[in-house]
Design a protein around this motif. Structure first.
Motif, PDB file in Angstrom:
ATOM      1  N   THR A 193       0.884  -1.141   0.093  1.00  0.00           N
ATOM      2  CA  THR A 193      -0.081  -0.127  -0.084  1.00  0.00           C
ATOM      3  C   THR A 193       0.816   1.200  -0.011  1.00  0.00           C
ATOM      4  OG1 THR A 193      -1.644  -1.227   1.235  1.00  0.00           O
ATOM      5  CG2 THR A 193      -1.705   1.044   1.091  1.00  0.00           C
ATOM      6  N   ALA A 194       2.116   1.241   0.687  1.00  0.00           N
ATOM      7  CA  ALA A 194       3.012   2.145   0.541  1.00  0.00           C
ATOM      8  C   ALA A 194       3.450   2.630  -0.712  1.00  0.00           C
ATOM      9  CB  ALA A 194       3.959   2.162   1.469  1.00  0.00           C
ATOM     10  N   PHE A 195       3.636   1.911  -1.674  1.00  0.00           N
ATOM     11  CA  PHE A 195       4.114   1.961  -2.913  1.00  0.00           C
ATOM     12  C   PHE A 195       2.651   2.404  -3.658  1.00  0.00           C
ATOM     13  CE2 PHE A 195       4.377   1.116  -7.393  1.00  0.00           C
ATOM     14  CZ  PHE A 195       5.798   1.902  -7.674  1.00  0.00           C
ATOM     15  N   VAL A 196       1.558   1.581  -3.710  1.00  0.00           N
ATOM     16  CA  VAL A 196       0.759   2.164  -4.474  1.00  0.00           C
ATOM     17  C   VAL A 196       0.141   3.505  -4.491  1.00  0.00           C
ATOM     18  CG1 VAL A 196      -2.152   1.872  -4.572  1.00  0.00           C
ATOM     19  CG2 VAL A 196      -0.196  -0.401  -4.488  1.00  0.00           C
ATOM     20  N   GLU A 197       0.137   4.065  -2.870  1.00  0.00           N
ATOM     21  CA  GLU A 197      -0.111   5.559  -2.579  1.00  0.00           C
ATOM     22  C   GLU A 197       0.911   6.377  -3.035  1.00  0.00           C
ATOM     23  OE1 GLU A 197      -1.381   5.572   1.593  1.00  0.00           O
ATOM     24  OE2 GLU A 197      -3.515   4.843   0.965  1.00  0.00           O
ATOM     25  N   SER A 198       2.188   6.014  -3.111  1.00  0.00           N
ATOM     26  CA  SER A 198       3.288   6.688  -3.728  1.00  0.00           C
ATOM     27  C   SER A 198       3.185   7.085  -5.170  1.00  0.00           C
ATOM     28  CB  SER A 198       4.538   6.341  -3.305  1.00  0.00           C
ATOM     29  OG  SER A 198       4.792   5.922  -1.717  1.00  0.00           O
ATOM     30  N   ALA A 199       2.345   5.879  -5.746  1.00  0.00           N
ATOM     31  CA  ALA A 199       2.443   6.061  -7.197  1.00  0.00           C
ATOM     32  C   ALA A 199       1.225   6.766  -7.689  1.00  0.00           C
ATOM     33  CB  ALA A 199       2.402   4.406  -7.674  1.00  0.00           C
TER      34      ALA A 199
END
Length: 601
Positions: A483-489
């Motif tokens: 989720t940290a990556f998804v929200e960063s993307a």
């Protein structure tokens, strides 16, 4: 590299200066964008001891390299700051069409600092940027303000603004865009209000370039697959209110301030009831096929009036089951009030629930509130919400949040949250992984930092025992990193939750945008880096294991009759394993070895 726009806009409200600077591509490669890049920027630049509501605090509006690319559900932006509700780092995200205008104006991030000496709003028309006087709309609700600003700027402008709650520094004030979409959590609206910043209005007409546009044709196929899946069709028909039935069936719908997990009036506020009584149409954010939003209107003959979006599931729980209000029209009216005044419905509900329990136990009196506040009293809840948003009477105290309220009246145990932020609508005694997630979230009781529902309740991709702590630390870490990556993307987590291997698809889209090959393992490491920099940010503020807690109601008081009867959250045992797997110390802090491994300096 493509995907990013390459420009950061900095606005100092104290002196009115507006500066454009190149995006730091080294940081962008390491922290992606969105939530991750903004946290790193604040980690480097923010005075850690600053008052969240003081001029030194910074407010970062930011999108991601996949925002507006054609990737599935790529219409998200985040607001990242030091939270006035929790004192931690926070990232509050929203969808709609504001993110489209934001990125197409040519900016990856807008960094707001200082404090204006009068109300202003920021008007961005592609490369033309100016601060404008907002005195005439200061004090107006979010719907009136958005319409007024569009009429002053451009009919195609998209607006993100605060309402009276933000102006009155309600600690759970939201930022509203596209009428009723909300960057709601952690009090980001109060930070805007403290800076005398009413709104951002943006018109963008540029395109977004990616390296391999053909790769996004796959998004069309995947979109149809998501829509046609069992859960996808349910989302399309009922929206997020479908979770009322799912949570109730599993004894996981928080009821009466998390004392119970089943709401007897659930059938009166579920998705089917909304379709029958209030639904106007379904709606979606940019680039999303799920149509999980609900545009609604209170029916003729109702004692209340109004039209808007929602309520979403989180509101049906927080302003419905959790305070024992089973009247859909009352819950819908409370939802509209929160949207119009600009408040997070979840922490509004957590605060009301704490107040009702305090009233029930005679710690809080009708004389102090101004009226009685019994469980299930919708009209009283509506009255208190309006007082909170407008900063009137007892509303000024309640506007400081549920934790403050519970502590002030001598019963901190009645606040259901972590690190000062109220929980979302998933009962940890009925699915203990979500309890570990709440406790370890960098911003408190936030489910969007890595929801565990798919495996704990839905068994996707394979089932887990929801009442056991076994395997939960590893799974929570996986979901937090994803989720940290998804929200960063710059993506929405919802559709990727519905896919068996959604993170592999994210890796494909990211690679196609930036022009370099990223594997699933690479994506997970980037997400891990983001989560650890958030933990490091909080460490500098004094947060550690002592703050990774849950109320005793969840860890010591057994779940009532029904599924999971007698269960409690085995938090201590899960935390030990969680820290070990994270490579953190026994105090829950990233070790020098872990930081070195992730390249965090």
């Amino acid at each position: 590299m493509k995907g990013w726009m390459g420009t950061v806009l900095r606005v100092d409200l104290t002196d009115g200066s507006i500066v454009k600077e190149p995006l730091n591509m080294d940081l962008a490669r390491d922290y992606v964008g969105g939530r991750g890049l903004a946290v790193r920027m604040l980690y480097d630049e923010l005075p850690m001891t600053c008052d969240p509501l003081g001029p030194e605090n910074m407010l970062v509006f930011i999108n991601g390299p996949l925002t507006m690319t054609g990737a599935l559900s790529s219409g998200r932006y985040m607001i990242v700051t030091k939270s006035p509700l929790t004192g931690t780092i926070c990232s509050s995200n929203s969808g709609g069409y504001f993110p489209q205008a934001f990125k197409c104006a040519g900016y990856d991030a807008i960094v707001i600092s200082g404090c204006s000496n009068k109300p202003v709003y920021l008007w961005i028309n592609d490369d033309q940027v100016e601060l404008r006087d907002a005195s005439a709309i200061w004090g107006t609700d979010t719907v009136v303000a958005q319409r007024a600003i569009k009429s002053e700027t451009h009919k195609e402008a998209k607006v993100a603004c605060i309402g009276p709650a933000g102006e009155n520094l309600v600690r759970f004030a939201a930022v509203m865009n596209d009428d009723s979409r909300a960057a709601a959590r952690s009090g980001v609206g109060a930070v805007m209000g403290s800076k005398n910043l009413k709104a951002l209005a943006i018109r963008g007409s540029q395109g977004v370039r990616v390296t391999n546009p053909e790769a996004y044709l796959k998004s069309l196929t995947i979109s149809n697959h998501v829509k046609e899946s069992e859960l996808g069709m349910a989302f399309g028909e009922f929206g997020t209110p479908l979770f009322v039935d799912v949570m109730n069936a599993n004894n996981c719908m928080p009821t009466k301030n998390f004392q119970e997990g089943f709401f007897e009036a659930g059938d009166e506020i579920n998705g089917a009831e909304i379709i029958d009584r209030t639904l106007v149409r379904s709606k979606s954010c940019y680039g999303c096929a799920l149509n999980c939003g609900r545009n609604t209107r209170l029916p003729e003959g109702s004692k209340y009036e109004g039209r808007g979006d929602g309520p979403e599931y989180e509101t049906l729980f927080s302003l419905g089951s959790n305070i024992l209000v089973g009247d859909l029209e009352e819950v819908t009216r409370m939802n509209y009030i929160c949207n119009e005044l600009g408040m997070d419905t979840m922490d509004a509900g957590a605060t009301l629930a704490a107040a009702m329990e305090l009233f029930e136990t005679d710690r809080l009196t009708a004389n102090e509130i101004g009226f009685s506040l019994e469980w299930g009293d919708g009209p009283a809840a509506i009255r208190l919400l309006e007082m909170i948003g407008r900063g009137e009477g007892f509303g000024k105290i309640a506007g400081l949040g549920g934790r403050h309220l519970a502590e002030k009246f001598g019963a901190p145990e009645v606040f259901m949250g972590s690190k000062g932020q109220g929980f979302a609508g998933y009962h940890p005694r009925g699915m203990v992984g979500i309890g570990l997630l709440y406790a370890t979230s960098p911003e408190g009781g936030n489910h969007t930092t890595g929801n565990t529902i798919q495996r704990e309740l839905n068994g996707i991709p394979e089932p887990m025992d929801p009442f056991s702590g076994e395997g939960k630390p590893e799974y929570v870490i996986q979901r937090q990193n994803e989720t940290a990556f998804v929200e960063s993307a710059g993506l929405c987590v919802f559709p990727y939750m519905l896919l068996e291997d959604g993170i592999s698809l994210v890796a494909e889209f990211y690679s196609a945008a930036v022009g370099e090959t990223y594997t699933t393992r690479d994506i997970m490491q980037l997400g891990e880096r983001v989560f650890n920099i958030e933990r490091e940010f909080n460490r500098k503020l004094g947060f550690s294991r002592k703050d990774d807690t849950l109320p005793k109601r969840l860890t010591e008081e057994p779940h009532p009759e029904g599924i999971g009867e007698g269960n409690v959250v085995p938090l201590k045992e899960m935390l030990e394993e969680y820290y070990r797997l994270r490579g953190w110390s026994n105090e829950g802090l990233p070790t020098p070895e872990k930081l070195s491994e992730l390249g965090i300096r």
